[in-house]
Design a protein around this motif. Structure first.
Motif, PDB file in Angstrom:
ATOM      1  N   ALA A 242      -8.430   9.596 -10.423  1.00  7.59           N
ATOM      2  CA  ALA A 242      -8.715   9.266  -9.033  1.00  7.59           C
ATOM      3  C   ALA A 242      -7.456   9.382  -8.185  1.00  7.59           C
ATOM      4  CB  ALA A 242      -9.280   7.855  -8.942  1.00  7.59           C
ATOM      5  N   ASP A 243      -7.662   9.354  -6.878  1.00  7.98           N
ATOM      6  CA  ASP A 243      -6.523   9.318  -5.952  1.00  7.98           C
ATOM      7  C   ASP A 243      -5.959   7.908  -5.827  1.00  7.98           C
ATOM      8  OD1 ASP A 243      -6.692  12.139  -4.823  1.00  7.98           O
ATOM      9  OD2 ASP A 243      -8.714  11.403  -4.394  1.00  7.98           O
ATOM     10  N   VAL A 244      -6.852   6.930  -5.942  1.00  6.17           N
ATOM     11  CA  VAL A 244      -6.453   5.529  -5.778  1.00  6.17           C
ATOM     12  C   VAL A 244      -7.173   4.670  -6.814  1.00  6.17           C
ATOM     13  CG1 VAL A 244      -6.439   3.518  -4.238  1.00  6.17           C
ATOM     14  CG2 VAL A 244      -6.065   5.805  -3.284  1.00  6.17           C
ATOM     15  N   VAL A 245      -6.431   3.795  -7.480  1.00  7.81           N
ATOM     16  CA  VAL A 245      -7.013   2.740  -8.310  1.00  7.81           C
ATOM     17  C   VAL A 245      -6.608   1.415  -7.689  1.00  7.81           C
ATOM     18  CG1 VAL A 245      -6.974   1.566 -10.549  1.00  7.81           C
ATOM     19  CG2 VAL A 245      -7.027   4.068 -10.456  1.00  7.81           C
ATOM     20  N   VAL A 246      -7.584   0.549  -7.423  1.00 10.12           N
ATOM     21  CA  VAL A 246      -7.284  -0.770  -6.865  1.00 10.12           C
ATOM     22  C   VAL A 246      -7.813  -1.827  -7.830  1.00 10.12           C
ATOM     23  CG1 VAL A 246      -9.395  -0.726  -5.455  1.00 10.12           C
ATOM     24  CG2 VAL A 246      -7.546  -2.303  -4.866  1.00 10.12           C
ATOM     25  N   ALA A 247      -6.987  -2.830  -8.100  1.00 10.87           N
ATOM     26  CA  ALA A 247      -7.373  -3.899  -9.030  1.00 10.87           C
ATOM     27  C   ALA A 247      -6.914  -5.232  -8.467  1.00 10.87           C
ATOM     28  CB  ALA A 247      -6.749  -3.663 -10.403  1.00 10.87           C
ATOM     29  N   ASN A 248      -7.857  -6.066  -8.114  1.00  9.83           N
ATOM     30  CA  ASN A 248      -7.565  -7.417  -7.628  1.00  9.83           C
ATOM     31  C   ASN A 248      -7.941  -8.394  -8.728  1.00  9.83           C
ATOM     32  OD1 ASN A 248      -7.016  -9.658  -6.081  1.00  9.83           O
ATOM     33  ND2 ASN A 248      -8.952  -9.591  -4.973  1.00  9.83           N
ATOM     34  N   ILE A 249      -7.042  -8.542  -9.682  1.00  7.83           N
ATOM     35  CA  ILE A 249      -7.308  -9.372 -10.857  1.00  7.83           C
ATOM     36  C   ILE A 249      -6.041 -10.160 -11.195  1.00  7.83           C
ATOM     37  CG2 ILE A 249      -9.191  -8.051 -11.903  1.00  7.83           C
ATOM     38  CD1 ILE A 249      -7.265  -6.326 -13.317  1.00  7.83           C
ATOM     39  N   LEU A 250      -6.024 -10.865 -12.310  1.00 10.30           N
ATOM     40  CA  LEU A 250      -4.865 -11.682 -12.666  1.00 10.30           C
ATOM     41  C   LEU A 250      -3.667 -10.815 -13.049  1.00 10.30           C
ATOM     42  CD1 LEU A 250      -6.614 -14.408 -14.847  1.00 10.30           C
ATOM     43  CD2 LEU A 250      -5.810 -14.650 -12.495  1.00 10.30           C
ATOM     44  N   ALA A 251      -2.474 -11.343 -12.806  1.00  4.25           N
ATOM     45  CA  ALA A 251      -1.247 -10.610 -13.095  1.00  4.25           C
ATOM     46  C   ALA A 251      -1.169 -10.172 -14.554  1.00  4.25           C
ATOM     47  CB  ALA A 251      -0.038 -11.473 -12.734  1.00  4.25           C
ATOM     48  N   ASP A 252      -1.522 -11.062 -15.476  1.00  6.16           N
ATOM     49  CA  ASP A 252      -1.438 -10.718 -16.896  1.00  6.16           C
ATOM     50  C   ASP A 252      -2.363  -9.566 -17.258  1.00  6.16           C
ATOM     51  OD1 ASP A 252       0.446 -12.660 -17.308  1.00  6.16           O
ATOM     52  OD2 ASP A 252      -0.964 -14.163 -18.055  1.00  6.16           O
ATOM     53  N   ILE A 253      -3.502  -9.484 -16.576  1.00  6.44           N
ATOM     54  CA  ILE A 253      -4.432  -8.379 -16.853  1.00  6.44           C
ATOM     55  C   ILE A 253      -3.922  -7.084 -16.223  1.00  6.44           C
ATOM     56  CG2 ILE A 253      -6.809  -7.559 -16.595  1.00  6.44           C
ATOM     57  CD1 ILE A 253      -7.704 -10.457 -16.603  1.00  6.44           C
ATOM     58  N   ILE A 254      -3.298  -7.177 -15.059  1.00  5.37           N
ATOM     59  CA  ILE A 254      -2.694  -5.987 -14.440  1.00  5.37           C
ATOM     60  C   ILE A 254      -1.639  -5.401 -15.371  1.00  5.37           C
ATOM     61  CG2 ILE A 254      -1.171  -5.220 -12.567  1.00  5.37           C
ATOM     62  CD1 ILE A 254      -2.734  -7.191 -10.752  1.00  5.37           C
ATOM     63  N   ILE A 255      -0.857  -6.269 -16.004  1.00  6.11           N
ATOM     64  CA  ILE A 255       0.168  -5.811 -16.944  1.00  6.11           C
ATOM     65  C   ILE A 255      -0.473  -5.036 -18.092  1.00  6.11           C
ATOM     66  CG2 ILE A 255       1.811  -6.650 -18.675  1.00  6.11           C
ATOM     67  CD1 ILE A 255       2.551  -8.860 -16.596  1.00  6.11           C
ATOM     68  N   ARG A 256      -1.593  -5.551 -18.618  1.00  8.03           N
ATOM     69  CA  ARG A 256      -2.296  -4.847 -19.699  1.00  8.03           C
ATOM     70  C   ARG A 256      -2.948  -3.564 -19.202  1.00  8.03           C
ATOM     71  NH1 ARG A 256      -5.058  -9.769 -21.034  1.00  8.03           N
ATOM     72  NH2 ARG A 256      -7.017  -8.637 -20.848  1.00  8.03           N
ATOM     73  N   LEU A 257      -3.350  -3.570 -17.927  1.00  7.44           N
ATOM     74  CA  LEU A 257      -4.070  -2.437 -17.346  1.00  7.44           C
ATOM     75  C   LEU A 257      -3.154  -1.268 -16.979  1.00  7.44           C
ATOM     76  CD1 LEU A 257      -6.845  -1.443 -16.123  1.00  7.44           C
ATOM     77  CD2 LEU A 257      -6.108  -2.528 -13.984  1.00  7.44           C
ATOM     78  N   ALA A 258      -1.861  -1.527 -16.815  1.00  2.00           N
ATOM     79  CA  ALA A 258      -0.931  -0.526 -16.275  1.00  2.00           C
ATOM     80  C   ALA A 258      -1.005   0.842 -16.965  1.00  2.00           C
ATOM     81  CB  ALA A 258       0.498  -1.074 -16.303  1.00  2.00           C
TER      82      ALA A 258
END
Length: 314
Positions: A242-258
């Motif tokens: 995609a051109d953009v991925v947006v994730a409004n979730i917990l910081a710890d999950i963003i770290i796993r999602l990176a």
């Protein structure tokens, strides 16, 4: 449907045995309001802890609340519970005040009382979020409106983390982009992306209730043609870019999602990460940089932060 709230003011020592008695008597759940919780230091991620209001708790001891369907047998059930609780004294369990109160509650009150506090909110320079049950007239022909009913899904669109995401989406989208919304909740960010002229939006959530609500909200806002809502765990098994991925979730999950966010973006694609408590912003930024992202911008609101990162060649 009417429910009877059975409330008892007791001690920490008596919480477990009384809770067991309430469950055995057919209670539909037990709420524990413990005065000690207000002053306790909680272990765990900062962004999973909320500040407790001491006005919601007793000055001392514990209040247990349980709920029973109101029926002709509820009085008999309550008397039996009182006796069973008093019998705990025979086992040397301190019951404290042992004060019992009964309150009749309408189920509809629980489902709808919060709506009186949810009003139209101007989110960005051009975007306003309006509850579906509120009448609202846009201030200008250029104003974009999202009509939202969160239902049983998470997200009214007015939390600082959501506002930050919508502000960045407004800033970054120029039209025609492919956007992935990870953890869509009520669908507000997916709908916002569509309102900002994204041509294709994939909205993902693990919770089927959220999927159903987001799909309904997308249709209600006439954005269903460009938004696809799907049940999915984060970006698992998503192979497109995609051109953009947006994730409004917990910081710890963003770290796993990176790592998956990096794979799911085209070169120079934008990753908008929010839901980050201020104390974890530095850690999230470091992980994104290690993954190959270049930090373009950070935005802060109250105790929350959103990070905008660009995918660069490793």
């Amino acid at each position: 449907m009417k429910w009877m709230e059975f409330s008892i003011h007791t001690t920490q020592e008596a919480v477990e045995p009384i809770s067991n008695l309430l469950h055995e008597s057919g209670a539909s759940g037990v709420v524990i309001e413990d005065s000690a919780d207000v002053y306790q230091t909680w272990d765990g991620a900062e962004d999973e802890i909320i500040e407790l209001n001491d006005r919601d708790y007793p000055e001392e001891g514990v209040i247990l609340k349980s709920y029973f369907p109101a029926s002709s047998f509820v009085a008999e059930t309550v008397e039996e519970m009182k006796q069973s609780i008093n019998d705990l004294l025979l086992h040397n369990i301190d019951l404290g005040r042992n004060e019992v109160s009964l309150t009749e509650i309408e189920e509809e009150d629980w489902a709808h009382a919060w709506k009186q506090y949810y009003k139209p909110v101007n989110i960005t320079e051009t975007l306003t979020i309006v509850p579906t049950w509120e009448h609202y007239t846009p201030g200008s022909k250029d104003e974009k409106v999202i009509e939202l009913d969160p239902g049983m899904a998470f997200g009214t669109g007015t939390h600082p983390t959501t506002v930050l995401c919508l502000q960045v989406l407004e800033q970054e989208l120029t039209g025609g982009e492919h956007v992935i919304d990870v953890g869509t909740g009520s669908g507000v960010l997916a709908i916002g992306a569509a309102k900002f002229n994204a041509s294709k939006v994939l909205a993902l959530d693990l919770d089927q209730t959220a999927v159903d609500v987001a799909r309904e909200n997308a249709a209600y806002n006439h954005t269903g043609d460009c938004i696809t809502v799907k049940q999915n765990n984060l970006l698992d098994h998503e192979n497109g870019q995609a051109d953009v991925v947006v994730a409004n979730i917990l910081a710890d999950i963003i770290i796993r999602l990176a790592p998956d966010a990096w794979k799911s973006l085209k070169p120079e694609g934008i990753f908008i990460a929010s839901g980050i408590i201020s104390g974890k912003k530095k850690e999230v930024i470091e992980v994104l940089q290690e993954e190959g992202f270049e930090i373009k911008e950070t935005k802060d609101m109250e105790d929350w932060a959103a990070v905008t990162a660009v995918k660069k060649d490793r």
